[in-house]
Design an enzyme around this catalytic site. Structure first.
Site, PDB file in Angstrom:
ATOM      1  CB  SER A 147      55.654  19.804  49.115  1.00 16.95           C
ATOM      2  OG  SER A 147      56.168  20.811  48.292  1.00 16.95           O
ATOM      3  CE1 TYR A 160      51.940  23.544  51.257  1.00 14.01           C
ATOM      4  CE2 TYR A 160      54.037  23.404  50.105  1.00 14.01           C
ATOM      5  CZ  TYR A 160      52.756  22.945  50.320  1.00 14.01           C
ATOM      6  OH  TYR A 160      52.293  21.861  49.604  1.00 14.01           O
TER       7      TYR A 160
END
Length: 265
Positions: A147, A160
């Site tokens: 990401s 995350y």
């Protein structure tokens, strides 16, 4: 002389985790369009049934399997079943993941474990189990899904971001470990794409305007923006690319902070 069939995956078998929805299905569709047969995994294999039928309509062979990446026994069962069904598996897309979006002061012990166990520990042990067969065959393409949070920090995404930053580092380590066996390991890191995990944010026009202002391409990502990247990393054309993180983020990772005053028109 360049091949006339660049990025052709005909005859290859690609295993995609987290294929019941979202970007996992887009990755699988791109690989199938390039010629690959598919193994689709999700916690409940029936959740992939409709998508599997769509891929079979393209003329691809599709196998669906149960997988809980937080359970090592589930990983081992899945890999054994995948190899029994398809023999050599050429490509792994390590896509299964989750998120808990909270201010750091509100993150619980269980929140942290859920995200890290799924995104980071799960990705490692799936890659490890798949790599055993790839080592035996002397060939493999492992694509870990990261990401933009692999390289940038965002408030509310502590666990995350830690998991995706870990994926970037893990990718480099595994590339060094397994390169001698003909296996490349790379990280494909999407930027801000609308998915089920963050759909609620895209329902806020003010937030979307805020986001778009910080993306040099002036729009959020669309799933088709990832097609070329995932096919490239899965193909023979990426044979000398390993340990890398490929950001597909419209440029937001450049810093995305204006250093000049915007002129009024």
């Amino acid at each position: 002389m360049a091949s006339e069939r660049l990025f052709d995956l005909t005859g290859q078998v690609a295993l995609v985790t987290g294929a019941s929805r979202g970007l996992g299905q887009y990755f699988a569709r791109a690989l199938a369009t390039a010629g690959a047969n598919l193994i689709l995994t999700s916690r409940r294999r029936e959740d992939t049934a409709a998508f599997a039928a769509e891929m079979e309509a393209l003329g691809r062979r599709v196998v669906t399997l149960d997988l809980d990446v937080r359970d090592q026994a589930s990983i081992e069962r899945m890999v054994a079943a995948a190899e029994a069904a398809c023999g050599q598996i050429h490509i792994l897309v390590n896509n299964a993941g989750c998120n808990v979006r909270k201010p750091a002061l509100d993150v619980t012990w269980d929140d942290w474990n859920l995200v890290l166990d799924t995104n980071l520990r799960g990705s490692f042990f799936v890659a490890q189990a798949m790599a055993r067969g790839m080592v035996k065959h002397g060939y493999g393409r492992i694509i870990n899904i990261g990401s933009v949070t692999s390289v940038a920090g965002y408030a509310g995404l502590g666990p995350y971001g830690a998991s995706r930053g870990g994926i970037k580092q893990l990718t480099m380590s595994l590339a060094d470990d397994w390169g001698r066996y003909g296996i490349t390991v790379n990280c494909l890191a999407p930027g801000w794409f609308k998915t089920a995990q963050n759909q609620v944010m895209y329902e806020d026009p003010e937030w979307v305007e805020y986001l778009v202002d910080r993306i040099p391409m002036k729009r959020p990502g669309e799933p088709r923006d990832l097609d070329g990247a995932v096919v490239f990393l899965a193909s023979e054309e990426s044979r000398y690319v390993t340990g890398q993180t490929l950001l597909v983020d419209g440029g937001i990772s450049t810093g995305a902070t204006r250093a000049t005053v915007r002129k009024k028109t």
